[in-house]
Write an enzyme that holds these catalytic residues in place. Sequence first.
Site, PDB file in Angstrom:
ATOM      1  N   GLY A  39       0.802  -1.206   0.000  1.00  0.00           N
ATOM      2  CA  GLY A  39       0.000   0.000   0.000  1.00  0.00           C
ATOM      3  C   GLY A  39       0.835   1.257   0.000  1.00  0.00           C
ATOM      4  O   GLY A  39       1.235   1.755  -1.044  1.00  0.00           O
ATOM      5  N   GLN A  41       3.934   2.041   2.197  1.00  0.00           N
ATOM      6  CA  GLN A  41       5.389   1.836   2.272  1.00  0.00           C
ATOM      7  C   GLN A  41       5.859   0.626   1.468  1.00  0.00           C
ATOM      8  O   GLN A  41       7.003   0.576   1.024  1.00  0.00           O
ATOM      9  CB  GLN A  41       5.820   1.666   3.735  1.00  0.00           C
ATOM     10  CG  GLN A  41       5.897   2.953   4.526  1.00  0.00           C
ATOM     11  CD  GLN A  41       7.074   3.829   4.116  1.00  0.00           C
ATOM     12  OE1 GLN A  41       8.069   3.351   3.583  1.00  0.00           O
ATOM     13  NE2 GLN A  41       6.944   5.125   4.370  1.00  0.00           N
ATOM     14  N   GLN A 103      -2.759  -4.387  10.187  1.00  0.00           N
ATOM     15  CA  GLN A 103      -1.842  -5.180  11.017  1.00  0.00           C
ATOM     16  C   GLN A 103      -2.593  -5.906  12.125  1.00  0.00           C
ATOM     17  O   GLN A 103      -2.309  -7.070  12.410  1.00  0.00           O
ATOM     18  CB  GLN A 103      -0.768  -4.273  11.621  1.00  0.00           C
ATOM     19  CG  GLN A 103       0.310  -3.850  10.648  1.00  0.00           C
ATOM     20  CD  GLN A 103       1.416  -3.056  11.317  1.00  0.00           C
ATOM     21  OE1 GLN A 103       1.512  -3.009  12.536  1.00  0.00           O
ATOM     22  NE2 GLN A 103       2.269  -2.430  10.522  1.00  0.00           N
ATOM     23  N   HIS A 124       6.722   1.564  11.595  1.00  0.00           N
ATOM     24  CA  HIS A 124       5.958   2.446  12.481  1.00  0.00           C
ATOM     25  C   HIS A 124       5.859   1.721  13.822  1.00  0.00           C
ATOM     26  O   HIS A 124       5.692   0.505  13.865  1.00  0.00           O
ATOM     27  CB  HIS A 124       4.576   2.694  11.887  1.00  0.00           C
ATOM     28  CG  HIS A 124       3.735   3.692  12.620  1.00  0.00           C
ATOM     29  ND1 HIS A 124       4.266   4.692  13.412  1.00  0.00           N
ATOM     30  CD2 HIS A 124       2.387   3.852  12.663  1.00  0.00           C
ATOM     31  CE1 HIS A 124       3.279   5.425  13.902  1.00  0.00           C
ATOM     32  NE2 HIS A 124       2.122   4.939  13.472  1.00  0.00           N
ATOM     33  N   ASP A 208       5.818  10.495  15.600  1.00  0.00           N
ATOM     34  CA  ASP A 208       5.162  10.332  14.314  1.00  0.00           C
ATOM     35  C   ASP A 208       3.702  10.771  14.372  1.00  0.00           C
ATOM     36  O   ASP A 208       3.231  11.528  13.511  1.00  0.00           O
ATOM     37  CB  ASP A 208       5.254   8.879  13.851  1.00  0.00           C
ATOM     38  CG  ASP A 208       4.692   8.679  12.455  1.00  0.00           C
ATOM     39  OD1 ASP A 208       5.410   9.011  11.491  1.00  0.00           O
ATOM     40  OD2 ASP A 208       3.554   8.214  12.321  1.00  0.00           O
ATOM     41  N   GLU A 248       2.837  30.144  -3.074  1.00  0.00           N
ATOM     42  CA  GLU A 248       4.121  30.778  -2.745  1.00  0.00           C
ATOM     43  C   GLU A 248       4.865  29.979  -1.676  1.00  0.00           C
ATOM     44  O   GLU A 248       6.097  29.845  -1.722  1.00  0.00           O
ATOM     45  CB  GLU A 248       3.906  32.217  -2.277  1.00  0.00           C
ATOM     46  CG  GLU A 248       5.218  32.977  -2.099  1.00  0.00           C
ATOM     47  CD  GLU A 248       5.029  34.464  -1.847  1.00  0.00           C
ATOM     48  OE1 GLU A 248       6.044  35.135  -1.581  1.00  0.00           O
ATOM     49  OE2 GLU A 248       3.882  34.945  -1.911  1.00  0.00           O
ATOM     50  N   SER A 270      12.552  39.582   1.502  1.00  0.00           N
ATOM     51  CA  SER A 270      12.641  41.031   1.648  1.00  0.00           C
ATOM     52  C   SER A 270      12.704  41.417   3.120  1.00  0.00           C
ATOM     53  O   SER A 270      12.254  40.681   4.001  1.00  0.00           O
ATOM     54  CB  SER A 270      11.429  41.703   0.992  1.00  0.00           C
ATOM     55  OG  SER A 270      10.249  41.457   1.757  1.00  0.00           O
TER      56      SER A 270
END
Length: 348
Positions: A39, A41, A103, A124, A208, A248, A270
Amino acid sequence: MAVINFGGVDENVITREEFPLSKAREVLKDEVIAVIGYGVQGPGQSLNLRDNGFNVIVGQRKGGKTWEKAVADGWVPGETLFDIEEAAERGTIIQYLLSDAAQIEVWPRIKPYLTPGKALYFSHGFGITFKDRTGIIPPPDIDVIMVAPKGSGTSLRRLFLEGRGLNSSYAIFQDATGKAFDRVIALGIGVGSGYLFETTFEREVYSDLTGERGTLMGAIQGLLSAQYEVLRAHGHSPSEAFNETVEELTQSLMPLFAENGMDWMYANCSTTAQRGALDWMGPFHDATKPVFEKLYNEVASGREAQRSIDSNSRPDYRERLEEELKALRESEMWRTGAVVRKLRPENN
């Protein structure tokens, strides 16, 4: 292992220079790395390991979209792609890369194949740190290790293909064989880490979860939407509000920030921007720090984990999640963003 000073604090760090890929290959030359899950990772880690010359197989539910994705990525059914149980049986290192919810669900099917001397690998710390809640309690005669890349699997793969690396943390929860350290570092190098820094399963999951809900995802979305809404309420157009709020930031300032740090980015703006930023960072800090303290306490207490477990265990959780994501996706700010991205020069 090198000791590096970060802002006055010494930390243990492993680099590619001291633990090169050739050494990682030697450490894992007799191992079969079974990547369970394809999925978030799974694709990046498995493909990087394969390209780096390791013996990798993938375990995934047959017939689903991710099974087909694995086939499209070159994994061959019956040779390097198997159902979950067969991959777990064949693997000497089981990379448990399913979602936290999955899991918990799949654990009873995996546990019988965790025979003495194998290694159970996570990216994880959730399942192990909150094992009393998740039920993920590994047998005592296996290694339990973690490499946690500091980014998505997509980023891990992209940076690997560019010849770069994504920094990762590593941890050892259980060293039954005496080889856990070499195994975890070799895997960290193999999946494409830039460097590896030491942590624990508990510290990883606390940082995390705080980061995901904080500056990485939750807080940044909250800040962006708040500023966008204020600008729109005062008569600014969607394009102007989005460009000043998001475009930006992501296209101009964040690259400078990533290159040399926030202080360098400030120095290259600036003097008007510098003065305003220095004046206003304090109020923003003071307004948000109590929220971060509350967030961290919720994570450390386990209450945040329990909310995730409860939510993800509902039979309709995917549908409810998609409704919330749809509302975010269809908000004016992100519909404006889709148009702005299409108008970028590289897309024309």
